[in-house]
Structure formats: structure tokens, C-alpha cells
Design a protein around this motif. Structure first.
Motif, PDB file in Angstrom:
ATOM      1  N   VAL A 162      -6.760  16.480  10.419  1.00 18.08           N
ATOM      2  CA  VAL A 162      -7.870  16.554   9.468  1.00 18.08           C
ATOM      3  C   VAL A 162      -7.376  16.165   8.079  1.00 18.08           C
ATOM      4  O   VAL A 162      -8.035  15.407   7.354  1.00 18.08           O
ATOM      5  N   ALA A 163      -6.200  16.655   7.694  1.00 16.88           N
ATOM      6  CA  ALA A 163      -5.627  16.312   6.387  1.00 16.88           C
ATOM      7  C   ALA A 163      -5.427  14.802   6.268  1.00 16.88           C
ATOM      8  O   ALA A 163      -5.748  14.205   5.233  1.00 16.88           O
ATOM      9  N   LEU A 164      -4.918  14.180   7.320  1.00 17.24           N
ATOM     10  CA  LEU A 164      -4.716  12.723   7.303  1.00 17.24           C
ATOM     11  C   LEU A 164      -6.044  11.980   7.180  1.00 17.24           C
ATOM     12  O   LEU A 164      -6.137  10.983   6.456  1.00 17.24           O
ATOM     13  N   LEU A 165      -7.060  12.457   7.858  1.00 16.34           N
ATOM     14  CA  LEU A 165      -8.384  11.838   7.779  1.00 16.34           C
ATOM     15  C   LEU A 165      -8.930  11.952   6.349  1.00 16.34           C
ATOM     16  O   LEU A 165      -9.465  10.981   5.801  1.00 16.34           O
ATOM     17  N   ILE A 166      -8.787  13.116   5.737  1.00 16.81           N
ATOM     18  CA  ILE A 166      -9.246  13.311   4.359  1.00 16.81           C
ATOM     19  C   ILE A 166      -8.476  12.384   3.419  1.00 16.81           C
ATOM     20  O   ILE A 166      -9.060  11.743   2.541  1.00 16.81           O
ATOM     21  N   GLU A 167      -7.163  12.306   3.605  1.00 11.20           N
ATOM     22  CA  GLU A 167      -6.347  11.414   2.781  1.00 11.20           C
ATOM     23  C   GLU A 167      -6.841   9.978   2.882  1.00 11.20           C
ATOM     24  O   GLU A 167      -6.986   9.291   1.861  1.00 11.20           O
ATOM     25  N   ASP A 168      -7.100   9.516   4.107  1.00 17.43           N
ATOM     26  CA  ASP A 168      -7.591   8.143   4.311  1.00 17.43           C
ATOM     27  C   ASP A 168      -8.929   7.927   3.603  1.00 17.43           C
ATOM     28  O   ASP A 168      -9.135   6.894   2.953  1.00 17.43           O
ATOM     29  N   MET A 169      -9.847   8.883   3.737  1.00 15.65           N
ATOM     30  CA  MET A 169     -11.151   8.755   3.090  1.00 15.65           C
ATOM     31  C   MET A 169     -10.992   8.697   1.572  1.00 15.65           C
ATOM     32  O   MET A 169     -11.631   7.875   0.902  1.00 15.65           O
ATOM     33  N   LEU A 170     -10.153   9.564   1.030  1.00 13.92           N
ATOM     34  CA  LEU A 170      -9.950   9.590  -0.416  1.00 13.92           C
ATOM     35  C   LEU A 170      -9.335   8.291  -0.913  1.00 13.92           C
ATOM     36  O   LEU A 170      -9.752   7.743  -1.943  1.00 13.92           O
ATOM     37  N   GLU A 171      -8.350   7.781  -0.187  1.00 14.14           N
ATOM     38  CA  GLU A 171      -7.722   6.524  -0.579  1.00 14.14           C
ATOM     39  C   GLU A 171      -8.719   5.378  -0.523  1.00 14.14           C
ATOM     40  O   GLU A 171      -8.726   4.505  -1.398  1.00 14.14           O
ATOM     41  N   ASP A 172      -9.605   5.374   0.480  1.00 12.76           N
ATOM     42  CA  ASP A 172     -10.661   4.359   0.556  1.00 12.76           C
ATOM     43  C   ASP A 172     -11.608   4.443  -0.635  1.00 12.76           C
ATOM     44  O   ASP A 172     -12.200   3.436  -1.038  1.00 12.76           O
ATOM     45  N   LEU A 173     -11.762   5.640  -1.194  1.00 12.49           N
ATOM     46  CA  LEU A 173     -12.621   5.841  -2.362  1.00 12.49           C
ATOM     47  C   LEU A 173     -11.892   5.531  -3.671  1.00 12.49           C
ATOM     48  O   LEU A 173     -12.473   5.628  -4.746  1.00 12.49           O
ATOM     49  N   GLY A 174     -10.618   5.186  -3.573  1.00 12.70           N
ATOM     50  CA  GLY A 174      -9.843   4.851  -4.758  1.00 12.70           C
ATOM     51  C   GLY A 174      -9.156   6.033  -5.408  1.00 12.70           C
ATOM     52  O   GLY A 174      -8.627   5.927  -6.515  1.00 12.70           O
TER      53      GLY A 174
END
Length: 123
Positions: free
Chosen positions: A18-30
Motif C-alpha cells: 500500500v505504501a508503494l502504491l501511495i508513493e507511485d500515486m504521489l510521484e505521478d502527481l508531482g
């Protein structure tokens, strides 16, 4: 994507996937992930020192409630969002009206909730 570009985000989440998924989403958002912590004791220590614009806090960290971290962040004037499978009904007392992301959530949900939390904290 520009809405949250450059935002420094602390993640407190005990489930690695879940942490990795959140990290990916945040990085996609800049956004810039400035920390990803999985245990309460470490999260308390880090939240006292870290430079973050907002934090995403899993309510239940391996059986321990994350509220002491929220208190530290509140005292430091760092906005936070609770993340939980229980939604807002999982929050009580002084945290009942805090922004909540109900798991699972989408990148759009994440973006909107962060934006709302920042605006609520700094009207």
C-alpha cells in the motif's frame, strides 16, 4: 498534475504494498515523498523533525493507533490526512472531522483530499 507539484509528503503506512502504491500515486502527481514509515515509534520520532507539507497517516499501524503522530504534526502546523479502511467512522473525538481517505482510493481521490486538507489548514 500541477496542483500538487513539488509538495513534500510524509507517508505513515504499515502495509508495504500500500505504501508503494501511495508513493507511485504521489510521484505521478508531482509530489516528493520525504519519508515512508511503517511503525508508530519511528513515525513519532520522524514527525518531530521532518520537513513536510502534508502527511498521509494510516490510522492503524500494526495494532497501534497513529493519533500520537497526528498530535505532533498538528503541533508543528503540518496538515495531515487519515487513511483507513473504516472511513470517517473509524475516527473519534478531536479527529472526527479530519480529512479521511477510505481505502482503497484512487489517485484522483488522493489529489482531491490533499488539496482539500491544505485549503482547510490554510484557508
Amino acid at each position: 498534475m500541477g496542483l500538487l507539484k513539488g509538495l513534500r509528503v510524509l507517508i505513515v503506512e504499515d502495509e508495504g504494498a500500500v505504501a508503494l502504491l501511495i508513493e507511485d500515486m504521489l510521484e505521478d502527481l508531482g509530489c516528493l515523498v520525504v519519508g515512508s514509515i511503517s511503525r508508530l515509534a519511528q513515525a513519532k520520532d520522524v514527525s518531530c523533525l521532518i520537513q513536510a507539507d502534508v502527511a498521509i497517516l494510516d490510522v492503524n499501524l500494526a495494532g497501534e493507533l497513529v493519533f500520537p503522530v497526528a498530535e505532533i504534526l498538528r503541533d508543528r502546523a503540518i496538515p495531515f490526512i487519515f487513511s483507513t479502511g473504516y472511513g470517517a467512522r473509524g475516527l473519534h473525538g478531536e479527529y472526527a472531522l479530519c480529512p479521511v481517505l477510505r481505502k482503497p482510493y484512487s489517485q484522483s481521490d488522493l489529489e482531491q483530499t490533499i488539496d482539500a486538507a491544505l485549503k482547510a489548514f490554510n484557508p
